[in-house]
Design an enzyme around this catalytic site. Structure first.
Site, PDB file in Angstrom:
ATOM      1  N   HIS A 203      52.364  58.256  46.662  1.00 25.47           N
ATOM      2  CA  HIS A 203      52.715  57.071  45.874  1.00 25.47           C
ATOM      3  C   HIS A 203      53.690  56.211  46.683  1.00 25.47           C
ATOM      4  O   HIS A 203      54.304  56.686  47.642  1.00 25.47           O
ATOM      5  CB  HIS A 203      53.337  57.497  44.548  1.00 25.47           C
ATOM      6  CG  HIS A 203      52.324  58.073  43.587  1.00 25.47           C
ATOM      7  ND1 HIS A 203      52.637  58.414  42.297  1.00 25.47           N
ATOM      8  CD2 HIS A 203      51.010  58.358  43.749  1.00 25.47           C
ATOM      9  CE1 HIS A 203      51.559  58.881  41.698  1.00 25.47           C
ATOM     10  NE2 HIS A 203      50.547  58.867  42.549  1.00 25.47           N
TER      11      HIS A 203
ATOM     12  N   GLU B 117      56.692  55.031  46.258  1.00 25.73           N
ATOM     13  CA  GLU B 117      58.097  55.444  46.388  1.00 25.73           C
ATOM     14  C   GLU B 117      58.227  56.570  47.409  1.00 25.73           C
ATOM     15  O   GLU B 117      59.140  56.591  48.234  1.00 25.73           O
ATOM     16  CB  GLU B 117      58.648  55.965  45.050  1.00 25.73           C
ATOM     17  CG  GLU B 117      58.533  55.032  43.873  1.00 25.73           C
ATOM     18  CD  GLU B 117      57.205  55.133  43.143  1.00 25.73           C
ATOM     19  OE1 GLU B 117      56.155  55.266  43.803  1.00 25.73           O
ATOM     20  OE2 GLU B 117      57.216  55.065  41.912  1.00 25.73           O
TER      21      GLU B 117
ATOM     22  N   CYS C  59      57.444  60.813  41.041  1.00 26.93           N
ATOM     23  CA  CYS C  59      58.242  59.972  41.936  1.00 26.93           C
ATOM     24  C   CYS C  59      59.672  59.836  41.443  1.00 26.93           C
ATOM     25  O   CYS C  59      60.591  59.662  42.238  1.00 26.93           O
ATOM     26  CB  CYS C  59      57.609  58.591  42.047  1.00 26.93           C
ATOM     27  SG  CYS C  59      56.013  58.691  42.812  1.00 26.93           S
TER      28      CYS C  59
ATOM     29  N   THR D 278      21.033  29.048  38.111  1.00 24.00           N
ATOM     30  CA  THR D 278      21.291  30.059  39.143  1.00 24.00           C
ATOM     31  C   THR D 278      20.111  30.317  40.066  1.00 24.00           C
ATOM     32  O   THR D 278      20.272  30.914  41.118  1.00 24.00           O
ATOM     33  CB  THR D 278      21.650  31.408  38.496  1.00 24.00           C
ATOM     34  OG1 THR D 278      20.537  31.813  37.701  1.00 24.00           O
ATOM     35  CG2 THR D 278      22.878  31.308  37.643  1.00 24.00           C
TER      36      THR D 278
ATOM     37  N   ARG E  59      29.992  43.389  51.587  1.00 21.10           N
ATOM     38  CA  ARG E  59      29.734  43.221  53.022  1.00 21.10           C
ATOM     39  C   ARG E  59      30.609  42.087  53.558  1.00 21.10           C
ATOM     40  O   ARG E  59      30.130  41.004  53.868  1.00 21.10           O
ATOM     41  CB  ARG E  59      28.246  42.922  53.263  1.00 21.10           C
ATOM     42  CG  ARG E  59      27.338  44.057  52.774  1.00 21.10           C
ATOM     43  CD  ARG E  59      25.892  43.830  53.107  1.00 21.10           C
ATOM     44  NE  ARG E  59      25.264  42.752  52.400  1.00 21.10           N
ATOM     45  CZ  ARG E  59      24.743  42.832  51.177  1.00 21.10           C
ATOM     46  NH1 ARG E  59      24.784  43.966  50.517  1.00 21.10           N
ATOM     47  NH2 ARG E  59      24.167  41.786  50.624  1.00 21.10           N
TER      48      ARG E  59
HETATM   49  N1  LIG Z   1      23.196  33.720  40.814  1.00 18.90           N
HETATM   50  C1  LIG Z   1      23.710  34.891  40.591  1.00 18.90           C
HETATM   51  O1  LIG Z   1      24.945  35.035  40.652  1.00 18.90           O
HETATM   52  C2  LIG Z   1      22.811  36.075  40.264  1.00 18.90           C
HETATM   53  C3  LIG Z   1      23.356  37.365  40.252  1.00 18.90           C
HETATM   54  C4  LIG Z   1      22.516  38.430  39.938  1.00 18.90           C
HETATM   55  C5  LIG Z   1      21.165  38.192  39.624  1.00 18.90           C
HETATM   56  N2  LIG Z   1      20.676  36.950  39.656  1.00 18.90           N
HETATM   57  C6  LIG Z   1      19.248  36.705  39.360  1.00 18.90           C
HETATM   58  O2  LIG Z   1      18.948  37.100  38.031  1.00 18.90           O
HETATM   59  C7  LIG Z   1      17.572  37.417  37.927  1.00 18.90           C
HETATM   60  C8  LIG Z   1      17.378  38.572  36.965  1.00 18.90           C
HETATM   61  O3  LIG Z   1      17.885  38.159  35.718  1.00 18.90           O
HETATM   62  P1  LIG Z   1      17.605  38.910  34.371  1.00 18.90           P
HETATM   63  O4  LIG Z   1      18.348  38.194  33.325  1.00 18.90           O
HETATM   64  O5  LIG Z   1      16.144  39.081  34.207  1.00 18.90           O
HETATM   65  O6  LIG Z   1      18.169  40.374  34.685  1.00 18.90           O
HETATM   66  P2  LIG Z   1      19.536  41.157  34.483  1.00 18.90           P
HETATM   67  O7  LIG Z   1      20.421  40.477  33.525  1.00 18.90           O
HETATM   68  O8  LIG Z   1      20.092  41.489  35.829  1.00 18.90           O
HETATM   69  O9  LIG Z   1      18.972  42.519  33.853  1.00 18.90           O
HETATM   70  C9  LIG Z   1      18.499  42.483  32.537  1.00 18.90           C
HETATM   71  C10 LIG Z   1      18.073  43.847  32.106  1.00 18.90           C
HETATM   72  O10 LIG Z   1      19.205  44.707  31.976  1.00 18.90           O
HETATM   73  C11 LIG Z   1      18.925  45.683  31.017  1.00 18.90           C
HETATM   74  N3  LIG Z   1      19.987  45.776  30.014  1.00 18.90           N
HETATM   75  C12 LIG Z   1      20.523  46.941  29.570  1.00 18.90           C
HETATM   76  N4  LIG Z   1      21.391  46.704  28.598  1.00 18.90           N
HETATM   77  C13 LIG Z   1      21.416  45.356  28.386  1.00 18.90           C
HETATM   78  C14 LIG Z   1      22.105  44.537  27.454  1.00 18.90           C
HETATM   79  N5  LIG Z   1      22.965  45.039  26.546  1.00 18.90           N
HETATM   80  N6  LIG Z   1      21.878  43.197  27.498  1.00 18.90           N
HETATM   81  C15 LIG Z   1      21.027  42.668  28.413  1.00 18.90           C
HETATM   82  N7  LIG Z   1      20.328  43.410  29.303  1.00 18.90           N
HETATM   83  C16 LIG Z   1      20.516  44.762  29.289  1.00 18.90           C
HETATM   84  C17 LIG Z   1      17.649  45.252  30.299  1.00 18.90           C
HETATM   85  O11 LIG Z   1      16.556  46.048  30.763  1.00 18.90           O
HETATM   86  P3  LIG Z   1      16.185  47.373  29.944  1.00 18.90           P
HETATM   87  O12 LIG Z   1      15.953  46.943  28.530  1.00 18.90           O
HETATM   88  O13 LIG Z   1      15.004  47.901  30.646  1.00 18.90           O
HETATM   89  O14 LIG Z   1      17.394  48.246  30.032  1.00 18.90           O
HETATM   90  C18 LIG Z   1      17.450  43.827  30.742  1.00 18.90           C
HETATM   91  O15 LIG Z   1      16.116  43.406  30.799  1.00 18.90           O
HETATM   92  C19 LIG Z   1      17.114  37.730  39.322  1.00 18.90           C
HETATM   93  O16 LIG Z   1      16.123  36.793  39.687  1.00 18.90           O
HETATM   94  C20 LIG Z   1      18.355  37.561  40.183  1.00 18.90           C
HETATM   95  O17 LIG Z   1      18.062  36.913  41.390  1.00 18.90           O
HETATM   96  C21 LIG Z   1      21.478  35.881  39.960  1.00 18.90           C
END
Ligand SMILES: NC(=O)c1ccc[n+]([C@@H]2O[C@H](COP(=O)([O-])OP(=O)(O)OC[C@H]3O[C@@H](n4cnc5c(N)ncnc54)[C@H](OP(=O)(O)O)[C@@H]3O)[C@@H](O)[C@H]2O)c1
Length: 374
Positions: free
Chosen positions: A55, A57, A92, A169, A215
């Protein structure tokens, strides 16, 4: 509380700088720094680097020159109350008493119920002059996750988003690489690195084959962690492919699924090195408060969500976001492109309001840190 002098403030500010060197490495432990000084003269410094290691200290005491054997007129400035319990290392407060320290100033009381004031009380009992509350808000902002987890069992939820000026996005085709430019993306990787867990939804794994690893080089002077952040996929039906890229990277992967999920898929993921755990389900997938409680119990302080609009929408709708890390690129990508979060409101009075905590230029993009207006 004793009165603090400008010198006390300067010394505590230095202790906070030291604590920040552990921003990327203390994991489930708090970031803590310590300065031992006599008047203006700094005798020794230390900070907590990694779990299981000394820790702050103790490290400062170890760094004292041999000639400094009498600490009765010295002060230890610590950014968190010295502990009083036997964890992986000895208490500590006892180490400071044994070293004969004359005065201890803490920035804040430890929110850990095993400590919660008893470290300072122990020091006082032993005749050490104690003070607390110096630069407390600065100290609290170093450890939002640790404090929240100790107080409520929930980790600090930081939701990262990268969007165009029109709040989109990705194109409808899914193409999203890249809306923001290199400086913002590099910064995003640093935020991943400081998290204890990086969490996404299964659709992001399926669409992008995301690795979810940090990364980026860390800022100069910061310690590196002994292992990468835990990567977590919310995947009710275990749709993560066993050959997904994230399973090929070093570090732990945790797949959270609903009870009774397909056992051959479970077997394949376990064989591929994933850890899997069943979580209560909800209408939209998994029950998010249960997910967060599970991660909190596993020692996750800061939880970095980097997910698609569905999971982001659920988090926002349920009021589970503590901080938005929002990158804004000065581009427009059109109304067919995907939104940042899927949720709907009945009335404008239900809008999710945030306050901007910090805004910063990142190359030609902007970064906003926002917290909900509660
Ligand atoms: N611009 C950015 O910062 C950024 C970051 C990340 C991703 N993305 C993009 O987002 C896209 C995917 O988006 P998305 O909305 O389809 O996927 P997501 O939000 O990443 O995943 C959604 C899945 O998560 C699971 N899930 C489990 N618990 C949940 C809950 N309580 N609420 C919602 N979902 C839950 C569900 O599948 P199950 O029901 O099978 O569990 C749901 O279909 C990709 O194309 C990626 O490129 C963009």
């Amino acid at each position: 509380m004793s009165a603090f002098s400008p010198l006390d403030r300067r010394m505590m500010a230095r202790a906070l700088q030291l604590a920040a060197k552990g921003l990327y490495s203390t994991r489930s432990n708090p970031r803590v720094g310590c300065v031992i000084a006599r008047g203006e003269r700094v005798l020794a410094e230390g900070y907590h680097q990694r779990p299981g290691e000394g820790h702050a200290e103790v490290r400062a005491l170890q760094a004292l020159p041999e000639s400094e054997s009498d600490l009765s007129t010295a002060t230890a400035y610590v950014t968190l109350e010295p502990c009083s319990h036997y964890g992986k290392t000895g208490p500590c407060s006892e180490a400071l008493i044994k070293a004969g320290i004359g005065r201890v100033v803490a920035a804040m009381v430890d929110p850990n119920p095993d400590v919660a004031g008893s470290g300072l009380a122990r020091l006082q009992q032993a005749g050490v002059e104690v003070g607390s509350g110096l630069l407390e808000s600065e100290a609290r902002s170093l450890n939002p996750g640790f404090i929240q987890r100790m107080e409520s069992g929930f980790p600090w939820v930081r939701l990262k988003m990268a969007a165009s000026l029109d709040g989109r996005t990705a194109l409808a085709s899914g193409e999203s690489q890249w809306i923001t430019e290199a400086p913002a993306r590099l910064d995003g990787h640093r935020w991943r690195a400081r998290a204890d867990a990086i969490v996404t939804g299964v659709e992001t794994v399926l669409a992008d084959n995301a690795r979810l690893t940090p990364r980026a080089d860390l800022p100069q002077g910061c310690s590196s962690a002994s292992e990468p952040p835990l990567r977590v996929v919310l995947d009710s039906q275990l749709r993560t492919p066993a050959d997904a890229a994230l399973l090929g990277e070093a570090g732990r992967v945790l797949i959270l699924h609903r009870d009774g999920a397909d056992s051959p898929r479970l077997r394949a993921l376990l064989d591929a090195g994933a850890e899997c755990a069943a979580i209560e389900s909800s209408e939209k997938g998994l029950d998010l408060p249960s997910v967060l409680r599970y991660l909190g119990a596993a020692g996750v302080n800061e939880c970095h969500f980097e997910c698609g609009a569905r999971l982001a929408g659920s988090l926002l709708e349920e009021g589970l976001v503590d901080e938005l890390l929002y990158y804004l690129a000065p581009v427009l990508i059109g109304s067919e492109a995907k939104p940042i979060a899927e949720f709907s409101l009945q009335a404008l009075s239900e809008k999710k309001a945030f306050k901007v905590v910090e805004e910063r230029r990142m190359g030609r993009d902007w970064r906003f840190l926002l917290q909900p207006q509660r």
